[in-house]
Motif scaffolding. Structure first.
Motif, PDB file in Angstrom:
ATOM      1  N   PRO A  43       0.685  -1.239   0.047  1.00  0.00           N
ATOM      2  CA  PRO A  43       0.209   0.014   0.061  1.00  0.00           C
ATOM      3  C   PRO A  43       0.915   1.217  -0.057  1.00  0.00           C
ATOM      4  O   PRO A  43       0.469   2.250  -0.537  1.00  0.00           O
ATOM      5  N   GLU A  44       2.119   1.171   0.446  1.00  0.00           N
ATOM      6  CA  GLU A  44       2.950   2.490   0.413  1.00  0.00           C
ATOM      7  C   GLU A  44       3.210   2.955  -0.962  1.00  0.00           C
ATOM      8  O   GLU A  44       3.190   4.133  -1.209  1.00  0.00           O
ATOM      9  N   GLY A  45       3.114   2.096  -1.884  1.00  0.00           N
ATOM     10  CA  GLY A  45       3.149   2.513  -3.257  1.00  0.00           C
ATOM     11  C   GLY A  45       2.038   3.640  -3.814  1.00  0.00           C
ATOM     12  O   GLY A  45       2.396   4.417  -4.449  1.00  0.00           O
ATOM     13  N   LEU A  46       0.724   3.280  -3.218  1.00  0.00           N
ATOM     14  CA  LEU A  46      -0.183   4.333  -3.505  1.00  0.00           C
ATOM     15  C   LEU A  46      -0.217   5.546  -2.786  1.00  0.00           C
ATOM     16  O   LEU A  46      -0.369   6.477  -3.411  1.00  0.00           O
ATOM     17  N   THR A  47       0.517   5.548  -1.451  1.00  0.00           N
ATOM     18  CA  THR A  47       0.646   6.696  -0.800  1.00  0.00           C
ATOM     19  C   THR A  47       1.854   7.676  -1.622  1.00  0.00           C
ATOM     20  O   THR A  47       1.522   8.794  -1.784  1.00  0.00           O
ATOM     21  N   TRP A  48       2.931   7.071  -2.028  1.00  0.00           N
ATOM     22  CA  TRP A  48       3.976   7.634  -2.896  1.00  0.00           C
ATOM     23  C   TRP A  48       3.262   8.277  -4.213  1.00  0.00           C
ATOM     24  O   TRP A  48       3.734   9.300  -4.773  1.00  0.00           O
ATOM     25  N   MET A  49       2.396   7.420  -4.833  1.00  0.00           N
ATOM     26  CA  MET A  49       1.875   7.791  -6.117  1.00  0.00           C
ATOM     27  C   MET A  49       0.816   9.250  -5.724  1.00  0.00           C
ATOM     28  O   MET A  49       1.023  10.098  -6.483  1.00  0.00           O
ATOM     29  N   VAL A  50       0.344   9.137  -4.655  1.00  0.00           N
ATOM     30  CA  VAL A  50      -0.737  10.263  -4.471  1.00  0.00           C
ATOM     31  C   VAL A  50       0.288  11.550  -4.014  1.00  0.00           C
ATOM     32  O   VAL A  50      -0.022  12.558  -4.764  1.00  0.00           O
ATOM     33  N   ILE A  51       1.201  11.394  -3.496  1.00  0.00           N
ATOM     34  CA  ILE A  51       2.047  12.546  -3.017  1.00  0.00           C
ATOM     35  C   ILE A  51       2.803  13.159  -4.271  1.00  0.00           C
ATOM     36  O   ILE A  51       2.724  14.166  -4.555  1.00  0.00           O
ATOM     37  N   LEU A  52       3.229  12.031  -5.144  1.00  0.00           N
ATOM     38  CA  LEU A  52       4.196  12.581  -6.203  1.00  0.00           C
ATOM     39  C   LEU A  52       3.137  13.378  -7.222  1.00  0.00           C
ATOM     40  O   LEU A  52       3.564  14.101  -8.179  1.00  0.00           O
ATOM     41  N   ALA A  53       1.929  12.775  -7.437  1.00  0.00           N
ATOM     42  CA  ALA A  53       0.838  13.474  -8.153  1.00  0.00           C
ATOM     43  C   ALA A  53       0.452  14.630  -7.863  1.00  0.00           C
ATOM     44  O   ALA A  53       0.376  15.661  -8.811  1.00  0.00           O
ATOM     45  N   VAL A  54       0.755  15.023  -6.464  1.00  0.00           N
ATOM     46  CA  VAL A  54       0.532  16.459  -6.337  1.00  0.00           C
ATOM     47  C   VAL A  54       1.690  17.403  -6.227  1.00  0.00           C
ATOM     48  O   VAL A  54       1.534  18.432  -6.741  1.00  0.00           O
ATOM     49  N   PHE A  56       4.620  16.680  -7.982  1.00  0.00           N
ATOM     50  CA  PHE A  56       5.235  16.790  -9.194  1.00  0.00           C
ATOM     51  C   PHE A  56       4.474  16.754 -10.385  1.00  0.00           C
ATOM     52  O   PHE A  56       4.496  17.455 -11.152  1.00  0.00           O
ATOM     53  N   PHE A  57       3.407  15.725 -10.557  1.00  0.00           N
ATOM     54  CA  PHE A  57       2.659  15.541 -11.791  1.00  0.00           C
ATOM     55  C   PHE A  57       1.753  16.710 -12.136  1.00  0.00           C
ATOM     56  O   PHE A  57       1.720  17.114 -13.002  1.00  0.00           O
ATOM     57  N   LEU A  58       1.327  17.149 -10.816  1.00  0.00           N
ATOM     58  CA  LEU A  58       0.308  18.487 -11.342  1.00  0.00           C
ATOM     59  C   LEU A  58       0.915  19.769 -11.645  1.00  0.00           C
ATOM     60  O   LEU A  58       0.726  20.384 -12.699  1.00  0.00           O
ATOM     61  N   PRO A  59       2.026  19.829 -10.831  1.00  0.00           N
ATOM     62  CA  PRO A  59       2.431  21.174 -11.508  1.00  0.00           C
ATOM     63  C   PRO A  59       3.363  21.032 -12.615  1.00  0.00           C
ATOM     64  O   PRO A  59       3.545  22.035 -13.540  1.00  0.00           O
ATOM     65  N   TYR A  60       3.826  19.958 -12.926  1.00  0.00           N
ATOM     66  CA  TYR A  60       4.479  19.560 -14.198  1.00  0.00           C
ATOM     67  C   TYR A  60       3.727  19.620 -15.325  1.00  0.00           C
ATOM     68  O   TYR A  60       4.066  20.236 -16.214  1.00  0.00           O
ATOM     69  N   GLY A  61       2.360  19.263 -15.327  1.00  0.00           N
ATOM     70  CA  GLY A  61       1.328  19.436 -16.258  1.00  0.00           C
ATOM     71  C   GLY A  61       0.894  20.618 -16.603  1.00  0.00           C
ATOM     72  O   GLY A  61       0.996  21.254 -17.503  1.00  0.00           O
ATOM     73  N   MET A  62       0.883  21.644 -15.362  1.00  0.00           N
ATOM     74  CA  MET A  62       0.493  22.933 -15.593  1.00  0.00           C
ATOM     75  C   MET A  62       1.587  23.693 -16.371  1.00  0.00           C
ATOM     76  O   MET A  62       1.260  24.749 -16.885  1.00  0.00           O
ATOM     77  N   LEU A  63       2.850  23.433 -15.965  1.00  0.00           N
ATOM     78  CA  LEU A  63       3.911  24.065 -16.420  1.00  0.00           C
ATOM     79  C   LEU A  63       3.990  23.932 -17.871  1.00  0.00           C
ATOM     80  O   LEU A  63       4.200  24.873 -18.585  1.00  0.00           O
ATOM     81  N   VAL A  64       3.860  22.579 -18.292  1.00  0.00           N
ATOM     82  CA  VAL A  64       3.671  22.236 -19.790  1.00  0.00           C
ATOM     83  C   VAL A  64       2.788  22.824 -20.441  1.00  0.00           C
ATOM     84  O   VAL A  64       2.650  23.345 -21.628  1.00  0.00           O
ATOM     85  N   ALA A  65       1.482  23.051 -19.670  1.00  0.00           N
ATOM     86  CA  ALA A  65       0.431  23.398 -20.396  1.00  0.00           C
ATOM     87  C   ALA A  65       0.566  25.071 -20.606  1.00  0.00           C
ATOM     88  O   ALA A  65       0.251  25.585 -21.739  1.00  0.00           O
ATOM     89  N   GLU A  66       1.126  25.707 -19.768  1.00  0.00           N
ATOM     90  CA  GLU A  66       1.479  27.154 -19.914  1.00  0.00           C
ATOM     91  C   GLU A  66       2.449  27.316 -20.916  1.00  0.00           C
ATOM     92  O   GLU A  66       2.337  28.363 -21.641  1.00  0.00           O
ATOM     93  N   LEU A  67       3.573  26.807 -21.065  1.00  0.00           N
ATOM     94  CA  LEU A  67       4.628  27.134 -22.158  1.00  0.00           C
ATOM     95  C   LEU A  67       4.189  26.483 -23.509  1.00  0.00           C
ATOM     96  O   LEU A  67       4.340  27.216 -24.387  1.00  0.00           O
ATOM     97  N   GLY A  68       3.245  25.505 -23.398  1.00  0.00           N
ATOM     98  CA  GLY A  68       2.821  25.156 -24.768  1.00  0.00           C
ATOM     99  C   GLY A  68       1.744  25.993 -25.357  1.00  0.00           C
ATOM    100  O   GLY A  68       1.643  26.111 -26.587  1.00  0.00           O
ATOM    101  N   THR A  69       1.053  26.775 -24.305  1.00  0.00           N
ATOM    102  CA  THR A  69      -0.031  27.922 -24.996  1.00  0.00           C
ATOM    103  C   THR A  69       0.656  29.099 -25.381  1.00  0.00           C
ATOM    104  O   THR A  69       0.283  29.816 -26.019  1.00  0.00           O
ATOM    105  N   ALA A  70       1.672  29.411 -24.480  1.00  0.00           N
ATOM    106  CA  ALA A  70       2.544  30.832 -24.396  1.00  0.00           C
ATOM    107  C   ALA A  70       3.319  30.730 -25.749  1.00  0.00           C
ATOM    108  O   ALA A  70       3.375  31.672 -26.398  1.00  0.00           O
ATOM    109  N   PHE A  71       4.148  29.655 -25.900  1.00  0.00           N
ATOM    110  CA  PHE A  71       4.886  29.448 -27.059  1.00  0.00           C
ATOM    111  C   PHE A  71       4.419  28.526 -28.140  1.00  0.00           C
ATOM    112  O   PHE A  71       5.146  27.326 -28.070  1.00  0.00           O
TER     113      PHE A  71
END
Length: 280
Positions: A43-54, A56-71
């Motif tokens: 179950p620890e794998g689920l915990t780390w997946m949730v942590i990294l989703a918040v 790493f995954f979320l800000p990473y996606g927002m960053l690429v979305a911003e750069l992809g639309t701005a440029f």
């Protein structure tokens, strides 16, 4: 040089629709070769997946979305780095970024494809092994250099295959649980640990990268300033579901002493008495 670049860019055709980019990202983000490795840590794998989703995954996606639309220009990460730090840094960044692909394709991906073929179809001798590997690698190279008008169907087929396979697995777990019952998840094993961090975070981060790939073909998208954030949002949510569903399913049907005890489950789902099997 500018005249040459303008001439080349004028030949680009907008052949990527929103659904094409979503499927492209799903094929990139969702890998089947690491799900067992994450589930093997319990179950620890689920915990780390949730942590990294918040964090790493979320800000990473927002960053690429911003750069992809701005440029919204062809080249994606290379162009972004060039605008910020210059051509030399952008070139080094792109080479280092590219180097991971031949290592992955010519290494783990070819080995998995070869093992799958030998297990379910025909066993191969030494010569056949090398021939299979060369054909597999060059097929991947040709798929990449093909025009997007044709090549886009390859990641689309890959994404659909992942959805069908992982969907079938999840449904199978539900049927199995209805017939045989499920084991409860031990809350104590959900607590993140340093050992789990070292063992799991590389797997999960590897699973969570790839948002920037379609932006290399931004000028070949229909309405890229809307397509990029649309595709990132939907593929990100779908990736979390496609990863989380099978992992939860494995944890609910495999006894805890097997998943995280002396007899570990390898990434391919085969029981092993080697406690390091989940990391190989």
């Amino acid at each position: 040089m500018d005249t040459f670049l303008d001439e080349q860019r004028s030949r680009l055709r907008q052949s990527l629709r929103r659904t094409d980019v979503v499927f492209f990202l799903l094929c990139t983000l969702v890998g089947l070769d690491t799900i067992g490795g994450v589930a093997a840590k319990g179950p620890e794998g689920l915990t780390w997946m949730v942590i990294l989703a918040v964090v790493f995954f979320l800000p990473y996606g927002m960053l690429v979305a911003e750069l992809g639309t701005a440029f919204p220009v062809e080249g994606g990460p290379y162009v972004w780095t060039k605008l910020a730090f210059g051509r030399v840094v952008a070139g080094v960044n792109q080479v280092l970024y590219w180097l991971t692909n031949p290592v992955w394709i010519g290494g783990s991906l070819t080995i998995i494809a070869l093992t799958t073929f030998r297990t379910f179809f025909v066993d191969l001798d030494t010569v056949g092994t090398y021939v299979f590997g060369l054909v597999f690698i060059w097929a991947g190279v040709l798929a990449v250099v093909a025009s997007l008008r044709v090549g886009k169907w390859i990641p689309t087929a890959g994404a659909l295959a992942r959805i069908v396979l992982l969907g079938f697995f999840t449904v199978s777990v539900i049927v199995y649980g209805a017939r045989n019952g499920l084991q409860p998840l031990d809350g104590g094993h959900l607590v993140p640990t340093y050992v789990g961090f070292v063992a799991l975070v590389p797997f999960i981060i590897f699973n969570f990268v790839g948002f920037e790939l379609p932006t290399a073909a931004t000028e070949e998208m229909n309405d890229p300033q809307r397509t990029v954030p649309f595709a990132i949002l939907r593929s990100g949510v779908a990736s979390l579901l496609l990863y989380g569903g099978p992992i939860v399913g494995i944890l609910l049907v495999v006894p805890a002493e097997v998943a995280i005890g002396p007899t570990a489950i390898s990434p391919m789902g085969i029981a092993s008495t080697d406690p390091m099997a989940s990391y190989e």
